[in-house]
Write an enzyme that holds these catalytic residues in place. Structure first.
Site, PDB file in Angstrom:
ATOM      1  N   HIS A  73       0.873  -1.177   0.000  1.00 34.14           N
ATOM      2  CA  HIS A  73       0.000   0.000   0.000  1.00 34.14           C
ATOM      3  C   HIS A  73       0.910   1.228   0.000  1.00 34.14           C
ATOM      4  CE1 HIS A  73      -3.719  -2.106   1.623  1.00 34.14           C
ATOM      5  NE2 HIS A  73      -2.805  -2.923   2.086  1.00 34.14           N
ATOM      6  N   ASP A 315       2.940  -6.770   2.815  1.00 26.23           N
ATOM      7  CA  ASP A 315       1.703  -6.153   3.287  1.00 26.23           C
ATOM      8  C   ASP A 315       1.984  -4.769   3.870  1.00 26.23           C
ATOM      9  OD1 ASP A 315      -1.032  -6.038   3.694  1.00 26.23           O
ATOM     10  OD2 ASP A 315      -0.888  -6.825   5.729  1.00 26.23           O
ATOM     11  N   GLY A 334      -2.651  -1.733   9.944  1.00 25.69           N
ATOM     12  CA  GLY A 334      -1.565  -1.741   8.970  1.00 25.69           C
ATOM     13  C   GLY A 334      -0.203  -1.532   9.601  1.00 25.69           C
TER      14      GLY A 334
END
Lengths: 440, 318
Positions: A73, A315, A334
């Site tokens: 991300h 991730d 996150g």
């Protein structure tokens, strides 16, 4: 040093980690003037360093294909204060990641072909790790209307996903799989039944003690079972992301045993941490899906070892302090992972669960193959995307030292072993650990 | 003495016993004609309530005033979308005013722990989300100890919405630490996952849960849980899990009935039971609440030296 001037470079005296051949042996590797691998092997330059070309003495450190990270991300566009493609590229370079696939959950999301082109254009400008973009699976990631998979694929989208949002509607998932099949496109899904995943941590004793709403672990197996039935029905290409439970691993193992062509990944926090990490309301270890129990962690290690789990992804999900210094339920999930992916994955080696070539299959060659990316392997004519790493050097994770814009790591202060000394993309050195390399 | 009182979990037998002993002395103070002491004279206590509460806030306010402290009440209304955002800012602002203690209630589990890391004064948890409500457990324990003379060996049934209850969690910890036998009674939808790992015996019927119980603690069923997917209807809930004289018959003859308030009469408790002065100690709980909060404030803020001396022999104080 190799600096992208277009001259050949010989990497000699290396410990070559070849994930495809499954070998870990002394050898050398020659990068051609075109930035591609010209030759490699244990007999190359065995009689001495070559004359007349630049030589890097690897001092018996490991030389492996650069890591191909399928799940990153960033905050660009929309949340540049958290991470830009530039800072993500720097973090990737420092972590030995030479290719990364950027998730579509930006603002706006990648449900429009121009955004895919934007990422590829920025990637060429940044000139660090190669960046590839996912396309959104549904418009605005809302799980209702299919995104323009064909146009997105034409623009270069490598796969389709709604990132951390599971697609709860089975009918839309079925159509998405069918539709993607007609384009040969790969669908990547986070298999969590959304109605069972409204809590904030793993359901169980610890959640009960902390008074936090839990996500039931079976939310994963339930969704996976549904997905696999739909895959069987449609014959589409499917990849499950972030397997976190023992049952999830078991479902994938059975699917593979009966010959279903499906793959999956997990992230370091699922094989290196368990739910204890969120005890005392530690929001920096809040992730989606949540960290599970110790039995699950062990099952993930076993799934990686026996090949049920195909890939390891970082991730990477940057969050600023304002998103994390909140009551647990309010905090954003996150962790940043690009710079801890390599050392934490190496724990599988130090703990004698896996060999280095096997780990590099999960980190580089398999993800590249699944997504049809050029790196991730030693092969004559393949791009010289490489990482030189010392598997043993001891250090302590300190987010202050990260290249990432934010320091939301779940591994803060973790003593760890191994780090990238040098990262090479298309023959160009994009990162060098100034303290460790070159030595002396 | 720990610097803060964030929860019961982790406290020692000695600490709890010492707090209860100190509370006893404040019952007499509260029952005197002149109720005011000067233990905390000149000290500032701020009641910081992010979640509306009249009873608990008033109890803390009365407690602090009886100890001679200056009390400021702050109710922070937080919008549902951005709630929590101002928590640390508010904490830092209040911290700069140099209070001696903050009493904090917040709708999110763990919010009080988070806040306590950012301030220099003592923090007392006045209830955080579904996590803990330590002074409630202490006042319940004080009530029981005065009536039964002990906590150890008693069978206590905690009944109702255990899943969403911070009162239940704090009581489970406290009663376990003090050697009571704890049962929780609820429909499975309101039973926390793996609750037995907290050292309690789960029961899914009032009949088995209340059998030979010394104490029955009823929990409030929040309005939003009354219908829908937790329990179908109020009337069904009352039929199976509401406390009435009939269900209470299987408990010990000298059973005590408790409730943290405010009660939903006809939902979790029948009026006849709630108002039965032989068995219901619900009003006594409220009185004990003031004494316990005086003791906590004294121990954390004012009488540190006295408290340490008194409990030094008992050990367990840090």
């Amino acid at each position: 040093m190799a600096n992208g001037t277009g001259a050949p470079v010989a990497y000699i005296n290396a410990r070559l980690i070849d994930p495809v051949a499954g070998t870990d042996q002394p050898g050398s590797l020659l990068v051609g003037a075109d930035g591609k691998i010209a030759d490699f092997g244990s007999s190359l330059f065995a009689s001495g360093a070559p004359w007349g070309i630049e030589t890097v003495d690897c001092q018996r450190h490991c030389l492996a294909p650069g890591i191909v990270d399928l799940r990153v991300h960033t905050g660009e566009p929309g949340e540049e204060h958290k991470e830009t493609l530039d800072t993500a590229g720097q973090a990737a370079a420092a972590g030995g990641v030479t290719s990364m696939c950027v998730l579509p959950d930006t603002d706006p999301p990648f449900d429009d072909a121009s955004l895919i082109e934007f990422v590829h254009r920025r990637s060429r400008q940044v000139r660090l790790s190669k960046m590839y973009a996912y396309g959104a699976l549904t418009m605005d990631l809302q799980g209702e209307q299919l995104a323009e998979l064909g146009l997105l694929q034409e623009a270069g989208a490598v796969a389709f996903t709604d990132a951390d949002r599971p697609l709860g509607n089975a009918q839309i998932m079925r159509r998405a799989l069918y539709y993607a099949k007609s384009f040969g496109a790969l669908i990547v899904h986070l298999p969590q039944e959304p109605t069972l995943s409204t809590g904030h941590m793993n359901s169980g004793e610890l959640a009960t003690r902390l008074g936090l709403a839990g996500n039931h672990r079976l939310a994963e197996a339930i969704m996976l079972e549904r997905d696999l039935r739909l895959v069987e029905m449609t014959g589409a290409r499917y990849h499950a992301s972030k397997i976190s439970t023992e049952e999830g691993v078991e479902v994938m193992r059975r699917a593979k045993a009966r010959g279903l062509n499906v793959t999956c990944d997990t992230a370091p926090h699922y094989f290196a941490l368990n739910e204890i990490a969120v005890g005392d309301y530690r929001t920096f270890a809040k992730v989606v899906p949540p960290l599970r129990g110790e039995n699950d962690r062990r099952a993930i290690v076993e799934g990686l070892r026996d090949g049920t789990i195909d890939c390891i992804v970082s991730d990477h999900r940057p969050q600023d302090v304002e998103s994390k210094r909140l009551p647990f339920a309010m905090a954003q999930p996150g962790v940043v992972g690009l710079e801890t992916l390599l050392p934490v994955s190496l724990e599988l080696y130090h703990n004698q669960h896996m060999t280095l070539p096997a780990i590099w299959q999960r980190l580089a060659s398999t993800p590249a193959k699944l997504f049809g990316l050029p790196g991730g392997r030693f092969e004559k004519g393949a791009p010289a995307d490489l990482v030189l790493f010392d598997p043993d050097v001891a250090w302590v994770v300190d987010p202050e030292q990260f290249s990432s814009k934010t320091g939301n790591t779940a591994f803060d202060e973790r003593p760890t072993q191994g780090r990238a000394l040098m990262t090479v993309v298309d023959g160009r050195v994009i990162f060098r650990d100034a303290r460790l390399w070159p030595p002396g | 003495m720990p610097r803060h009182l964030l929860g019961i979990e982790g406290l020692s037998v000695a600490t709890i016993a010492a707090l209860l002993d100190l509370s006893e002395s404040y019952i007499d103070t509260s029952r005197s004609v002149v109720k005011k002491r000067d233990v905390l004279a000149g000290r500032t206590i701020i009641n910081l309530f992010f979640e509306a509460s009249t009873r608990t806030r008033t109890s803390f306010e009365v407690a602090a005033k009886r100890l001679g402290a200056d009390v400021v009440n702050m109710e922070v209304q937080t919008s549902s979308t951005r709630k929590g955002e101002t928590l640390l800012d508010t904490a830092m602002t209040l911290n700069a005013m140099l209070p001696d203690a903050l009493v904090v209630r917040h709708q999110d589990s763990g919010a009080v722990n988070l806040l306590s890391q950012k301030v220099n004064c003592a923090v007392i948890n006045g209830g955080d989300g579904q996590h803990e409500h330590p002074t409630q457990a202490l006042l319940d324990a004080l009530t029981i100890r005065r009536r039964k003379g002990r906590l150890q060996g008693l069978t206590v049934a905690i009944c109702g919405d255990v899943l969403h209850s911070r009162v239940a969690r704090s009581n489970i910890h406290l009663l376990n630490i003090m050697g009571a036998r704890v049962r929780v009674v609820a429909p499975a939808t309101l039973m926390p996952t793996e609750v037995e790992r907290l050292g309690v015996e789960p029961h899914f019927s009032m009949k088995s849960g209340l059998k030979d119980a010394d104490i029955v603690m009823m929990l409030r069923l929040q309005t939003e849980r009354m219908s829908g997917s937790f329990v179908p209807t109020v009337s069904e809930y009352f039929r199976f899990f509401g406390l009435d004289a009939e269900k209470l018959r299987v408990a010990k003859p000298d059973v005590l009935v408790m409730h943290p308030g405010p009660m939903n009469r006809g939902v979790e408790i029948d009026s006849a039971v709630a108002d039965d002065l032989q068995r219901s100690v619900i009003h006594e709980q409220v009185e004990m609440g003031v004494a316990v909060r005086m003791a906590c404030l004294d121990a954390l803020v004012g009488g540190l030296r006295n408290f340490d001396e008194r409990t030094a022999d008992a050990g367990g104080m840090h």
